[in-house]
Design an enzyme around this catalytic site. Sequence first.
Site, PDB file in Angstrom:
ATOM      1  N   ASP A 253       0.836  -1.201   0.000  1.00 37.11           N
ATOM      2  CA  ASP A 253       0.000   0.000   0.000  1.00 37.11           C
ATOM      3  C   ASP A 253       0.870   1.249   0.000  1.00 37.11           C
ATOM      4  O   ASP A 253       0.452   2.296  -0.465  1.00 37.11           O
ATOM      5  CB  ASP A 253      -0.948  -0.032   1.196  1.00 37.11           C
TER       6      ASP A 253
HETATM    7  O1  MRU Z   1      -7.644  -3.105   2.824  1.00 37.12           O
HETATM    8  P1  MRU Z   1      -7.368  -3.469   1.394  1.00 37.12           P
HETATM    9  O2  MRU Z   1      -8.119  -4.662   0.927  1.00 37.12           O
HETATM   10  O3  MRU Z   1      -7.495  -2.296   0.466  1.00 37.12           O
HETATM   11  O4  MRU Z   1      -5.796  -3.877   1.415  1.00 37.12           O
HETATM   12  C1  MRU Z   1      -5.223  -4.260   0.213  1.00 37.12           C
HETATM   13  C2  MRU Z   1      -3.788  -4.640   0.355  1.00 37.12           C
HETATM   14  O5  MRU Z   1      -3.179  -4.578   1.407  1.00 37.12           O
HETATM   15  C3  MRU Z   1      -3.079  -5.020  -0.922  1.00 37.12           C
HETATM   16  O6  MRU Z   1      -2.089  -5.966  -0.663  1.00 37.12           O
HETATM   17  C4  MRU Z   1      -2.452  -3.784  -1.547  1.00 37.12           C
HETATM   18  O7  MRU Z   1      -3.379  -2.744  -1.575  1.00 37.12           O
HETATM   19  C5  MRU Z   1      -1.934  -4.045  -2.929  1.00 37.12           C
HETATM   20  S1  MRU Z   1      -3.233  -4.330  -4.054  1.00 37.12           S
HETATM   21  C6  MRU Z   1      -2.441  -4.580  -5.543  1.00 37.12           C
END
Ligand code: MRU
Length: 392
Positions: A253
């Site tokens: 993220d």
């Molecule tokens: O809370 P989320 O589902 O948005 O978290 C998503 C993640 O942690 C993913 O691993 C990250 O955003 C990469 S998505 C290509």
Amino acid sequence: MVLQAIRYSRGQLEILDQLKLPHTEEYDHVYSSTDAWHAIKEMRTRGAPAIAMVAALSLAVELVNLKLSPIAEEVKVFIIEKLDYLVTSRPTAVNLADAARKLKTVTEEAAGRDGATGEAVREAYVKAAETMLIDDVSDNESIGGHGAEWIVNNTEAGKKGQVSMLTHCNTGSLATAGYGTALGVIRSLHGKGALKHAFCSETRPYNQGSRLTAFELVHDQIPATLITDSMAAALLRLKGSSENIAAIVVGADRVAANGDTANKIGTYSLAILAKHHGVKFLVAAPRTTIDLHTKSGEDIVIEERPGKEVTLVKGPRHDGVTLDLAVVETVSIAANGIGVWNPAFDVTPAELIDGIITEVGVVEKDDSGLFHLEEVFKKESSQAKPSTIGGI
Ligand code: MRU
């Protein structure tokens, strides 16, 4: 059928409601940046790249369907206000802030041109947002190619033959504009016949692994097995050799300038397990997720979400034999009155990361254990020609 989390055509945007997956595929219309803000906050759309694109495209749809002022400056101010609002939806994933920064620059440049009109500013914004959608898919395919090549050539397991991989959360077509980042690496390994098996962790409390990644792996007929988050250590210890597990590959993220990486809660535990069991720990992320303005993991804001996301689960009724999609129930799985801590992400320190797979190649640490992520911004995106940056 291609899995599409985002359906876009000029003036129209639909998102696949990921709260209803894997059992119900329903698209929600997004008519405005306000619709997008709520869809992101409620996690009907999620995953760092998808969050950025839904936000950017929601404003494009709003602009196309609005009776706009002919005055360039007024349209510019409108766009910037909406982008600042969209960035407040969720704090940890940097892709949205990165997209907003780039779209503000495009908007300001368009508004600053001689004779600029409101229409010209709108057109510049919409075109730039649409390009982001196209670029994301090709970047993910490059990430997949570079990652697969690196795993086959740079892991003991890869030199032995087909490899197995473990992944966490959902980083596939549902989290991006298509193909995926970490799941894209697994897709590329499968595509080149180098994949023995994929393991995906449930990813409590939102179950992105059991609901979304399992859905994509079954959809693509990739040989795969679901485990709970708590089974990862036993998997590496008991099946690491028999399954020829080469690496754990996760998304991101926000990757800080020093390589510390924020990703779904549970990622840090997996990095420690990888180190202990001698398998590679890889982060797959486009450059839009690398934030050189954030020096280290300590500076990354970690989103905390409501406790009920831990204590309640929702899904269609199952009577032990059949699934009744018509009846969706919410059940409590925790004692009333218990306190809950629910950080949505954690930070994996750079020292536990063996490589960062980007669309321009795999970044490895130099001899003194440092990543040089600024280097990736000096390179052009390249299809899967093996490319290692930094270590060699
Ligand atoms: O809370 P989320 O589902 O948005 O978290 C998503 C993640 O942690 C993913 O691993 C990250 O955003 C990469 S998505 C290509």
